[in-house]
Design an enzyme around this catalytic site. Structure first.
Site, PDB file in Angstrom:
ATOM      1  N   ALA A 127       0.832  -1.207   0.000  1.00 17.53           N
ATOM      2  CA  ALA A 127       0.000   0.000   0.000  1.00 17.53           C
ATOM      3  C   ALA A 127       0.864   1.254   0.000  1.00 17.53           C
ATOM      4  O   ALA A 127       1.944   1.278   0.591  1.00 17.53           O
ATOM      5  CB  ALA A 127      -0.899  -0.004   1.227  1.00 17.53           C
ATOM      6  N   SER A 129      -2.519   2.737   3.983  1.00 15.21           N
ATOM      7  CA  SER A 129      -2.506   1.489   4.750  1.00 15.21           C
ATOM      8  C   SER A 129      -3.150   1.724   6.105  1.00 15.21           C
ATOM      9  O   SER A 129      -2.758   2.632   6.837  1.00 15.21           O
ATOM     10  CB  SER A 129      -1.075   1.012   4.967  1.00 15.21           C
ATOM     11  N   GLU A 177      -6.619 -10.645   1.458  1.00 12.66           N
ATOM     12  CA  GLU A 177      -5.521 -10.836   2.414  1.00 12.66           C
ATOM     13  C   GLU A 177      -6.056 -11.613   3.599  1.00 12.66           C
ATOM     14  O   GLU A 177      -6.609 -11.031   4.533  1.00 12.66           O
ATOM     15  CB  GLU A 177      -4.960  -9.485   2.881  1.00 12.66           C
TER      16      GLU A 177
HETATM   17 ZN   LIG Z   1      -1.830  -6.072   6.824  1.00 15.54          ZN
END
Ligand SMILES: [Zn+2]
Length: 191
Positions: free
Chosen positions: A95, A100, A158
């Site tokens: 990111a 992020s 993720e």
């Molecule tokens: Zn992470």
């Protein structure tokens, strides 16, 4: 602290944003990039994680935090590290600083111990990950970047990345089967 804070590519954090209630998580983790880098986590999120960890252990799973708070500058270091090795490809899996949610201190990447051995080689079908998928909400965490939600979150699936949102929101999202924080916030706005 607003536990429902939304951070993504459309809602980046300022480079000077530093959360105030960070505490150190001292359990060993195998962070490869910088061994001297302390793992800091939002205090409430860490307390919740320890509850989660105890419950996971009762079910035979040893789950640890691999990475949590990352400052704007640290995220920049990570990006530069991968840019060096992977070229522009790095932009697809790291990111940009500010985008992020690790910068909030509320996001955790997990690892596990297998038979007493630390491993960061995870897969989405391993029992610890399946356990997290089924149970994290009970402790105020959500799987932040679910499968098939890239068009909403802007991030690939993720399965190791969980986000503390607090018990109330996590339960509501679970009960109403709301997959992403983006959709949760959108629903709230329209009420
Ligand atoms: Zn992470």
């Amino acid at each position: 602290m607003d536990y429902s804070i939304l951070v993504n590519k459309e809602h980046p954090l300022d480079k000077n944003y530093i959360p105030c209630d960070l505490v150190e998580y001292s359990e060993y983790n195998g962070s490869k990039i910088d061994h001297n880098h302390k793992t800091l986590v939002n205090k409430t999120a860490l307390d919740a994680f320890f509850k989660l960890q105890v419950n996971a252990k009762l079910d035979g799973h040893h789950i640890v935090i691999d990475s949590a708070y990352r400052s704007y500058n640290y995220q920049m270091d990570i990006l530069n590290h991968y840019l060096e090795y992977n070229g522009n490809q790095a932009y697809s899996f790291v990111a940009l600083p500010g985008t992020s949610e690790h910068q909030t201190g509320l996001a955790i990447d997990i690892s596990v111990y297998k038979n007493g051995e630390y491993t960061d080689k995870l897969s989405e079908d391993m029992p610890e990950i399946v356990w997290m998928n089924n149970n994290a909400w009970r402790f105020g965490f959500i799987l932040r970047y679910p499968k098939d939600c890239t068009h909403i979150t802007g991030f690939k699936y993720e399965y190791w990345h969980f986000r503390y949102v607090g018990n109330e929101i996590a339960k509501e999202m679970h009960d109403k089967n709301i997959k992403t924080l983006e959709e949760y916030k959108q629903n709230k706005k329209h009420r």
